[in-house]
Design an enzyme around this catalytic site. Structure first.
Site, PDB file in Angstrom:
ATOM      1  N   HIS A 107       2.241   3.341  -0.798  1.00 23.66           N
ATOM      2  CA  HIS A 107       2.199   3.437  -2.258  1.00 23.66           C
ATOM      3  C   HIS A 107       2.828   4.739  -2.745  1.00 23.66           C
ATOM      4  O   HIS A 107       3.097   5.653  -1.962  1.00 23.66           O
ATOM      5  CB  HIS A 107       0.761   3.340  -2.768  1.00 23.66           C
ATOM      6  CG  HIS A 107      -0.106   4.494  -2.348  1.00 23.66           C
ATOM      7  ND1 HIS A 107      -0.630   4.622  -1.082  1.00 23.66           N
ATOM      8  CD2 HIS A 107      -0.544   5.580  -3.035  1.00 23.66           C
ATOM      9  CE1 HIS A 107      -1.344   5.719  -1.000  1.00 23.66           C
ATOM     10  NE2 HIS A 107      -1.308   6.323  -2.171  1.00 23.66           N
ATOM     11  N   ASP A 153       1.785   7.410  -5.775  1.00 26.35           N
ATOM     12  CA  ASP A 153       0.696   7.674  -6.720  1.00 26.35           C
ATOM     13  C   ASP A 153       1.172   7.532  -8.164  1.00 26.35           C
ATOM     14  O   ASP A 153       2.237   8.036  -8.532  1.00 26.35           O
ATOM     15  CB  ASP A 153       0.173   9.110  -6.543  1.00 26.35           C
ATOM     16  CG  ASP A 153      -0.450   9.327  -5.168  1.00 26.35           C
ATOM     17  OD1 ASP A 153      -0.899   8.353  -4.542  1.00 26.35           O
ATOM     18  OD2 ASP A 153      -0.469  10.497  -4.735  1.00 26.35           O
ATOM     19  N   HIS A 175       3.663   7.122   0.509  1.00 23.61           N
ATOM     20  CA  HIS A 175       2.776   7.580   1.586  1.00 23.61           C
ATOM     21  C   HIS A 175       1.731   6.520   1.914  1.00 23.61           C
ATOM     22  O   HIS A 175       1.534   5.561   1.154  1.00 23.61           O
ATOM     23  CB  HIS A 175       2.139   8.932   1.279  1.00 23.61           C
ATOM     24  CG  HIS A 175       1.371   8.993   0.006  1.00 23.61           C
ATOM     25  ND1 HIS A 175       1.963   9.088  -1.237  1.00 23.61           N
ATOM     26  CD2 HIS A 175       0.039   8.968  -0.236  1.00 23.61           C
ATOM     27  CE1 HIS A 175       1.040   9.125  -2.171  1.00 23.61           C
ATOM     28  NE2 HIS A 175      -0.146   9.038  -1.601  1.00 23.61           N
ATOM     29  N   ARG A 232      -7.450  16.470  -3.487  1.00 27.23           N
ATOM     30  CA  ARG A 232      -6.107  16.214  -4.034  1.00 27.23           C
ATOM     31  C   ARG A 232      -6.005  16.690  -5.470  1.00 27.23           C
ATOM     32  O   ARG A 232      -6.858  16.359  -6.299  1.00 27.23           O
ATOM     33  CB  ARG A 232      -5.802  14.716  -3.977  1.00 27.23           C
ATOM     34  CG  ARG A 232      -4.330  14.425  -4.178  1.00 27.23           C
ATOM     35  CD  ARG A 232      -4.054  12.942  -4.108  1.00 27.23           C
ATOM     36  NE  ARG A 232      -3.990  12.382  -5.435  1.00 27.23           N
ATOM     37  CZ  ARG A 232      -3.763  11.093  -5.687  1.00 27.23           C
ATOM     38  NH1 ARG A 232      -3.586  10.242  -4.699  1.00 27.23           N
ATOM     39  NH2 ARG A 232      -3.707  10.650  -6.919  1.00 27.23           N
TER      40      ARG A 232
HETATM   41  C1  SIN Z   1      -3.542   9.457  -1.103  1.00 30.33           C
HETATM   42  O1  SIN Z   1      -3.107   8.317  -1.080  1.00 30.33           O
HETATM   43  O2  SIN Z   1      -3.311  10.230  -2.018  1.00 30.33           O
HETATM   44  C2  SIN Z   1      -4.408   9.934   0.037  1.00 30.33           C
HETATM   45  C3  SIN Z   1      -3.598  10.335   1.205  1.00 30.33           C
HETATM   46  C4  SIN Z   1      -4.457  10.715   2.372  1.00 30.33           C
HETATM   47  O3  SIN Z   1      -5.691  10.684   2.259  1.00 30.33           O
HETATM   48  O4  SIN Z   1      -3.914  11.046   3.422  1.00 30.33           O
END
Ligand code: SIN
Length: 275
Positions: free
Chosen positions: A95, A97, A250, A265
């Site tokens: 995905h 973000d 990612h 995050r």
């Molecule tokens: C995310 O998708 O922002 C999380 C990535 C992660 O937890 O490695």
């Protein structure tokens, strides 16, 4: 500062920088590396929640995530947490973000706080490499097309997460989202052409039904998922990754059942995207 590749087409590791102090020319060099390579990994970081927020503020604006739990003391920080008794993780599929926002987030700064003994890596894929790899006829076919992105099927009260043991931890189940963006964008800073559709949030090509959009989207997703465009971040205590949502996808691996993982995050504000 030293910048070395994580993989041939995606990602860099940056050494010789402490993000808690990074500003001015150092911050600018970090920024440009991330715009170009999609993601930067920095190890050995000493970054308190306050320093995490201060660094994000030096970078630019902060977008508050509408779905993830927030810490009470620091609402700027979204908690990406899987408890040891949970099966489902957050972000366990390719995905980008916030592509469901009309002005999508530029990127994120993810700080490792609690790690499983093994596993829990994050994969990244470079969308400039993905675009470059498309055959000319496919590049011509997507020129001028726009796609519709939404998060409703993922986060709504009848969405994917609500059916799992992660559902109760998330917020925003009543929200409605939707945005259209060009299928191929130009990076706002580097000018590089990038594929800007993703399997989680892109549901149709504008003016086509979801069913009619599937064959083209599936061809684009398959091209983008080629391991040749990918790199892998293996987390250690003190690791921080910063990524550009325009340049990269990612995927958070969910291969550590029975163990907890917690990441902090901060999502960085972005700008409207154009072809
Ligand atoms: C995310 O998708 O922002 C999380 C990535 C992660 O937890 O490695």
């Amino acid at each position: 500062m030293q910048i070395t590749p994580l993989a041939p087409s995606c990602g860099v590791e940056i050494t010789g920088v402490q993000l808690a102090d990074a500003a001015g020319a150092t911050l600018e060099a970090v920024r440009q590396a991330i715009y170009a390579h999609g993601v930067a990994l920095l190890r050995g970081q000493v970054l308190s929640p306050e320093e995490h927020i201060a660094f994000a503020q030096r970078w630019g604006g902060i977008d508050i995530n509408d779905y993830f739990p927030l810490t009470e003391e620091h609402p700027e920080i979204a908690v990406v947490r899987k408890r040891e008794d949970q099966q489902t993780n957050i972000g366990g599929g390719w995905h980008t973000d916030h592509s469901y926002d009309q002005v999508p987030a530029m990127g994120s700064i993810l700080v490792a706080r609690v790690l499983p003994p093994a596993g829990g890596d994050t994969l990244f894929a470079h969308m400039g490499a993905a675009y470059d790899s498309l055959p000319d006829d496919l590049k011509a076919e997507i020129e001028g097309l726009e796609a519709f992105h939404t998060a409703d099927h993922i986060y709504a009260s009848d969405g994917v997460y609500a059916q799992t043991d992660m559902g109760g931890d998330l917020r925003g189940q009543g929200m409605t989202t939707g945005a259209t963006h060009p299928v191929a964008i130009r990076h706002p800073v580097t000018g590089r052409r990038l594929l800007y559709v993703n399997p989680a949030f892109t549901v149709n090509i504008v003016w086509r039904s979801r069913a009619d959009s599937r064959p083209l989207l599936d061809r684009l997703f398959a091209a983008a998922m080629d391991p040749a465009h990918q790199c892998r971040v293996a987390w250690e205590p003190g690791s921080v990754a910063i990524w550009d949502n325009r340049t990269s996808w990612h995927y958070a691996m969910n291969d550590y059942q029975g163990h907890a993982r917690e990441m902090h995050r901060i999502t960085l504000s972005g700008e409207a995207l154009a072809a």
